[in-house]
Design a protein around this motif. Structure first.
Motif, PDB file in Angstrom:
ATOM      1  N   ARG A  97      90.223 150.270 -21.217  1.00 27.59           N
ATOM      2  CA  ARG A  97      89.501 149.002 -21.317  1.00 27.59           C
ATOM      3  C   ARG A  97      88.703 148.778 -20.040  1.00 27.59           C
ATOM      4  O   ARG A  97      89.138 149.112 -18.949  1.00 27.59           O
ATOM      5  CB  ARG A  97      90.432 147.841 -21.585  1.00 27.59           C
ATOM      6  N   ARG A  98      87.543 148.226 -20.201  1.00 28.25           N
ATOM      7  CA  ARG A  98      86.678 147.927 -19.060  1.00 28.25           C
ATOM      8  C   ARG A  98      86.948 146.520 -18.538  1.00 28.25           C
ATOM      9  O   ARG A  98      86.935 146.286 -17.330  1.00 28.25           O
ATOM     10  CB  ARG A  98      85.223 148.050 -19.466  1.00 28.25           C
ATOM     11  N   THR A  99      87.180 145.589 -19.448  1.00 28.82           N
ATOM     12  CA  THR A  99      87.439 144.205 -19.069  1.00 28.82           C
ATOM     13  C   THR A  99      88.700 143.729 -19.773  1.00 28.82           C
ATOM     14  O   THR A  99      89.107 144.285 -20.784  1.00 28.82           O
ATOM     15  CB  THR A  99      86.265 143.286 -19.471  1.00 28.82           C
ATOM     16  N   LEU A 100      89.291 142.691 -19.235  1.00 27.14           N
ATOM     17  CA  LEU A 100      90.497 142.123 -19.829  1.00 27.14           C
ATOM     18  C   LEU A 100      90.177 141.573 -21.217  1.00 27.14           C
ATOM     19  O   LEU A 100      89.162 140.913 -21.414  1.00 27.14           O
ATOM     20  CB  LEU A 100      91.047 141.004 -18.939  1.00 27.14           C
ATOM     21  N   LEU A 101      91.019 141.869 -22.180  1.00 22.15           N
ATOM     22  CA  LEU A 101      90.837 141.394 -23.548  1.00 22.15           C
ATOM     23  C   LEU A 101      91.929 140.383 -23.865  1.00 22.15           C
ATOM     24  O   LEU A 101      93.107 140.739 -23.964  1.00 22.15           O
ATOM     25  CB  LEU A 101      90.903 142.562 -24.533  1.00 22.15           C
ATOM     26  N   ASP A 102      91.549 139.130 -24.006  1.00 19.97           N
ATOM     27  CA  ASP A 102      92.528 138.098 -24.359  1.00 19.97           C
ATOM     28  C   ASP A 102      92.757 138.122 -25.873  1.00 19.97           C
ATOM     29  O   ASP A 102      92.157 138.914 -26.597  1.00 19.97           O
ATOM     30  CB  ASP A 102      92.078 136.724 -23.871  1.00 19.97           C
ATOM     31  N   ASP A 103      93.626 137.230 -26.346  1.00 21.45           N
ATOM     32  CA  ASP A 103      93.960 137.215 -27.777  1.00 21.45           C
ATOM     33  C   ASP A 103      92.727 137.016 -28.657  1.00 21.45           C
ATOM     34  O   ASP A 103      92.588 137.669 -29.695  1.00 21.45           O
ATOM     35  CB  ASP A 103      94.990 136.124 -28.074  1.00 21.45           C
ATOM     36  N   ALA A 104      91.834 136.135 -28.252  1.00 21.87           N
ATOM     37  CA  ALA A 104      90.632 135.878 -29.045  1.00 21.87           C
ATOM     38  C   ALA A 104      89.758 137.128 -29.122  1.00 21.87           C
ATOM     39  O   ALA A 104      89.214 137.452 -30.180  1.00 21.87           O
ATOM     40  CB  ALA A 104      89.839 134.714 -28.458  1.00 21.87           C
ATOM     41  N   ALA A 105      89.628 137.837 -28.011  1.00 17.83           N
ATOM     42  CA  ALA A 105      88.822 139.064 -27.995  1.00 17.83           C
ATOM     43  C   ALA A 105      89.461 140.144 -28.859  1.00 17.83           C
ATOM     44  O   ALA A 105      88.758 140.898 -29.539  1.00 17.83           O
ATOM     45  CB  ALA A 105      88.645 139.558 -26.566  1.00 17.83           C
ATOM     46  N   LEU A 106      90.786 140.232 -28.866  1.00 15.73           N
ATOM     47  CA  LEU A 106      91.479 141.218 -29.696  1.00 15.73           C
ATOM     48  C   LEU A 106      91.316 140.908 -31.182  1.00 15.73           C
ATOM     49  O   LEU A 106      91.117 141.813 -31.995  1.00 15.73           O
ATOM     50  CB  LEU A 106      92.955 141.296 -29.324  1.00 15.73           C
ATOM     51  N   ILE A 107      91.380 139.634 -31.525  1.00 14.58           N
ATOM     52  CA  ILE A 107      91.179 139.237 -32.920  1.00 14.58           C
ATOM     53  C   ILE A 107      89.756 139.574 -33.360  1.00 14.58           C
ATOM     54  O   ILE A 107      89.539 140.113 -34.442  1.00 14.58           O
ATOM     55  CB  ILE A 107      91.488 137.734 -33.112  1.00 14.58           C
ATOM     56  N   ALA A 118      80.290 159.778 -37.415  1.00 15.25           N
ATOM     57  CA  ALA A 118      79.264 159.946 -36.378  1.00 15.25           C
ATOM     58  C   ALA A 118      78.630 158.597 -36.040  1.00 15.25           C
ATOM     59  O   ALA A 118      78.431 158.269 -34.859  1.00 15.25           O
ATOM     60  CB  ALA A 118      78.210 160.945 -36.835  1.00 15.25           C
ATOM     61  N   THR A 119      78.337 157.804 -37.062  1.00 17.53           N
ATOM     62  CA  THR A 119      77.778 156.464 -36.854  1.00 17.53           C
ATOM     63  C   THR A 119      78.741 155.597 -36.055  1.00 17.53           C
ATOM     64  O   THR A 119      78.359 154.920 -35.090  1.00 17.53           O
ATOM     65  CB  THR A 119      77.483 155.798 -38.220  1.00 17.53           C
ATOM     66  N   LEU A 120      79.990 155.640 -36.440  1.00 16.58           N
ATOM     67  CA  LEU A 120      81.018 154.839 -35.779  1.00 16.58           C
ATOM     68  C   LEU A 120      81.238 155.280 -34.336  1.00 16.58           C
ATOM     69  O   LEU A 120      81.328 154.444 -33.429  1.00 16.58           O
ATOM     70  CB  LEU A 120      82.316 154.949 -36.579  1.00 16.58           C
ATOM     71  N   MET A 121      81.294 156.579 -34.097  1.00 15.84           N
ATOM     72  CA  MET A 121      81.511 157.071 -32.728  1.00 15.84           C
ATOM     73  C   MET A 121      80.340 156.713 -31.821  1.00 15.84           C
ATOM     74  O   MET A 121      80.542 156.422 -30.643  1.00 15.84           O
ATOM     75  CB  MET A 121      81.771 158.578 -32.720  1.00 15.84           C
ATOM     76  N   THR A 122      79.132 156.702 -32.346  1.00 11.78           N
ATOM     77  CA  THR A 122      77.983 156.281 -31.543  1.00 11.78           C
ATOM     78  C   THR A 122      78.169 154.834 -31.087  1.00 11.78           C
ATOM     79  O   THR A 122      77.951 154.507 -29.915  1.00 11.78           O
ATOM     80  CB  THR A 122      76.671 156.437 -32.340  1.00 11.78           C
ATOM     81  N   ALA A 123      78.610 153.971 -32.006  1.00 10.17           N
ATOM     82  CA  ALA A 123      78.854 152.572 -31.654  1.00 10.17           C
ATOM     83  C   ALA A 123      79.980 152.456 -30.631  1.00 10.17           C
ATOM     84  O   ALA A 123      79.883 151.674 -29.670  1.00 10.17           O
ATOM     85  CB  ALA A 123      79.182 151.767 -32.907  1.00 10.17           C
ATOM     86  N   ILE A 124      81.036 153.226 -30.802  1.00 17.77           N
ATOM     87  CA  ILE A 124      82.177 153.172 -29.888  1.00 17.77           C
ATOM     88  C   ILE A 124      81.776 153.637 -28.491  1.00 17.77           C
ATOM     89  O   ILE A 124      82.142 153.030 -27.482  1.00 17.77           O
ATOM     90  CB  ILE A 124      83.347 154.011 -30.450  1.00 17.77           C
ATOM     91  N   LEU A 125      80.998 154.698 -28.410  1.00 25.95           N
ATOM     92  CA  LEU A 125      80.571 155.218 -27.108  1.00 25.95           C
ATOM     93  C   LEU A 125      79.691 154.227 -26.350  1.00 25.95           C
ATOM     94  O   LEU A 125      79.618 154.289 -25.119  1.00 25.95           O
ATOM     95  CB  LEU A 125      79.843 156.550 -27.291  1.00 25.95           C
ATOM     96  N   HIS A 126      79.035 153.317 -27.066  1.00 25.06           N
ATOM     97  CA  HIS A 126      78.173 152.325 -26.430  1.00 25.06           C
ATOM     98  C   HIS A 126      78.823 150.944 -26.325  1.00 25.06           C
ATOM     99  O   HIS A 126      78.184 149.994 -25.900  1.00 25.06           O
ATOM    100  CB  HIS A 126      76.848 152.228 -27.186  1.00 25.06           C
ATOM    101  N   ASP A 127      80.078 150.836 -26.702  1.00 28.48           N
ATOM    102  CA  ASP A 127      80.796 149.563 -26.669  1.00 28.48           C
ATOM    103  C   ASP A 127      81.197 149.237 -25.231  1.00 28.48           C
ATOM    104  O   ASP A 127      81.914 150.014 -24.588  1.00 28.48           O
ATOM    105  CB  ASP A 127      82.042 149.659 -27.556  1.00 28.48           C
ATOM    106  N   ALA A 128      80.749 148.095 -24.726  1.00 27.41           N
ATOM    107  CA  ALA A 128      81.000 147.712 -23.330  1.00 27.41           C
ATOM    108  C   ALA A 128      82.449 147.324 -23.051  1.00 27.41           C
ATOM    109  O   ALA A 128      82.818 147.159 -21.892  1.00 27.41           O
ATOM    110  CB  ALA A 128      80.080 146.548 -22.956  1.00 27.41           C
ATOM    111  N   ARG A 129      83.276 147.205 -24.082  1.00 28.04           N
ATOM    112  CA  ARG A 129      84.670 146.814 -23.853  1.00 28.04           C
ATOM    113  C   ARG A 129      85.525 147.930 -23.286  1.00 28.04           C
ATOM    114  O   ARG A 129      86.608 147.691 -22.772  1.00 28.04           O
ATOM    115  CB  ARG A 129      85.298 146.300 -25.145  1.00 28.04           C
TER     116      ARG A 129
END
Length: 135
Positions: free
Chosen positions: A10-20, A58-69
């Motif tokens: 994780r890059r930043t802290l994920l609180d309960d709202a972010a996890l949901i 492949a579509t999903l992994m592209t999104a995951i690789l660019h996810d700032a979380r």
């Protein structure tokens, strides 16, 4: 059908709202793409199995690789499979962000990976849960 398993931090802290919000986004996106899987979060790291058609993954992994979380995404498994092994849910999400959840995480993940044919992959998820429960 393919199976991809990756780990990340994780890059930043994920609180309960972010996890949901993360779970809801993953469920909707995966259902739209016909992808199933399991996501485990130990409060600091992720391990996720994704199963579906190669193009959808492949579509999903592209999104995951660019996810700032998260960062430090490492693909651990990328293989052809005959059938989904991580259940038929669009996204099963397990997390342990406190000591009360940590004790249940190991037992829950063991049950989630019971149908997985690769014993090394089972061990990877269970080991991840064990290490996460000791934080």
């Amino acid at each position: 059908m393919r199976q991809i398993v990756y780990t990340s931090v994780r890059r930043t802290l994920l609180d309960d709202a972010a996890l949901i919000a993360l779970r809801r986004l993953a469920e909707r996106r995966n259902a739209r793409l016909g992808v199933t899987g399991l996501l485990v979060y130990d409060g600091q790291r992720f391990i996720q199995a994704l199963e579906g058609e190669a193009e959808a993954l492949a579509t999903l992994m592209t999104a995951i690789l660019h996810d700032a979380r998260h960062e430090a995404v490492e693909i651990r498994v990328n293989r052809a499979i005959a059938r989904a092994e991580f259940g038929d849910w669009s996204m099963n999400f397990r997390h342990a962000c406190n000591s009360a959840d940590a004790g249940r995480l190991v037992a829950t993940v063991k049950a989630d990976v019971a149908r997985v044919s690769d014993s090394h992959l089972q061990a990877a998820f269970i080991g991840f849960a064990v290490l996460g429960s000791r934080r």
